[in-house]
Design an enzyme around this catalytic site. Structure first.
Site: not given
Length: 265
Positions: A66, A96, A98, A108, A121, A201-202
């Site tokens: 992801h 990581h 996004h 995000e 993040h 957030t996951t």
């Protein structure tokens, strides 16, 4: 924003349907959020964020299915974020990213409705209070995540080493050595920030995160962003190759929470 591989962004398990499998999805402190700058409350008692990564040892870079993640060795208490809203030092575990399929979306968190092309993040855990990262991840004050917006512009010299390594982890669940990378070089010069209580957030979306969102983005080039977009959600053996793009969760309801600011507008 977690190490879980049990979810996807499409179909019946996409973000809009997470509440079916993960009850936390409709909780009272879900992340990300839209930060409305005029409604953030300046807190004069918020001290500057102190970030000390000088003793950190990066181990590997991996495609988690992801995101792309850089993992760190457990270095005692030498690699920490402290100050601000945090009562204890929090130890760095991984960082990581996004990002979106195209330029104007990918982050995000949003600010006054504005999305950025990407978001970094840096994930830390409260090793003073908890014995393991897993224990911290399910505790209300277990995690602290420092978020940095990515804005397109000039090439980011220090990010180049990472984007040049992404070809090694193109496929889901691939991993490569990635040593001696100090993420301090990815932080903005201005350390003004917003902070609020939130969640992963996951899935499993645990409401265990104190968020520290830097106001100032870092600049990265469009070519660097394109290297993120060359990664795949799919494995090497999968017949269908799914580009890893739009791996962000949309903003969630604030539900009465107050966003604090370390600075005055």
């Amino acid at each position: 924003m977690s190490g879980q591989n049990c979810w996807g962004y499409g179909g019946d398990n996409g973000p809009l349907n997470w509440h079916k499998q993960f009850p936390f999805a409709q909780g009272d402190r879900q992340s990300p959020i839209d930060i409305v700058s005029a409604q953030a409350v300046h807190d004069a008692d918020l001290t500057p964020i102190s970030i000390s990564y000088s003793a950190c040892t990066s181990l590997s870079i991996c495609n988690s299915g992801h995101s792309v993640m850089v993992e760190f060795e457990d270095c005692g208490d030498k690699t920490v974020v402290s100050g601000g809203p945090l009562e204890n030092p929090y130890k760095l575990k991984q960082f990581h990213f996004h990002w979106g399929q195209r330029g104007r979306q990918g982050s995000e968190h949003t600010v006054d409705g504005k999305s950025y092309p990407g978001e970094l993040h840096l994930v830390h855990w409260n090793s003073t209070k908890y014995n393991t990262f897993g224990e911290a991840a399910v505790s209300h004050d277990g995690l602290a995540v420092v978020a940095v917006f990515l804005e397109t512009g000039d090439k980011h010299a220090n990010l180049h080493r990472l984007t040049d390594a992404l070809y090694m982890v193109k496929f889901k669940e691939t991993k490569a050595q990635f040593k001696d990378f100090d993420p301090q070089c990815l932080l903005p010069k201005c350390r003004d920030y917003w902070t609020y209580p939130g969640s992963l957030t996951t899935p499993p979306l645990h409401e265990s995160v104190t968020w520290i969102v830097f106001k100032e983005p870092i600049l990265v080039s469009e070519k660097q962003m394109d290297k993120f977009r060359m990664l795949l959600f799919s494995g090497e053996e999968d017949s269908e190759k799914q580009p890893m793009v739009d791996n962000f969760r949309p903003p969630q309801p604030l539900k009465g929470r107050t966003v604090l600011a370390s600075f005055k507008l």
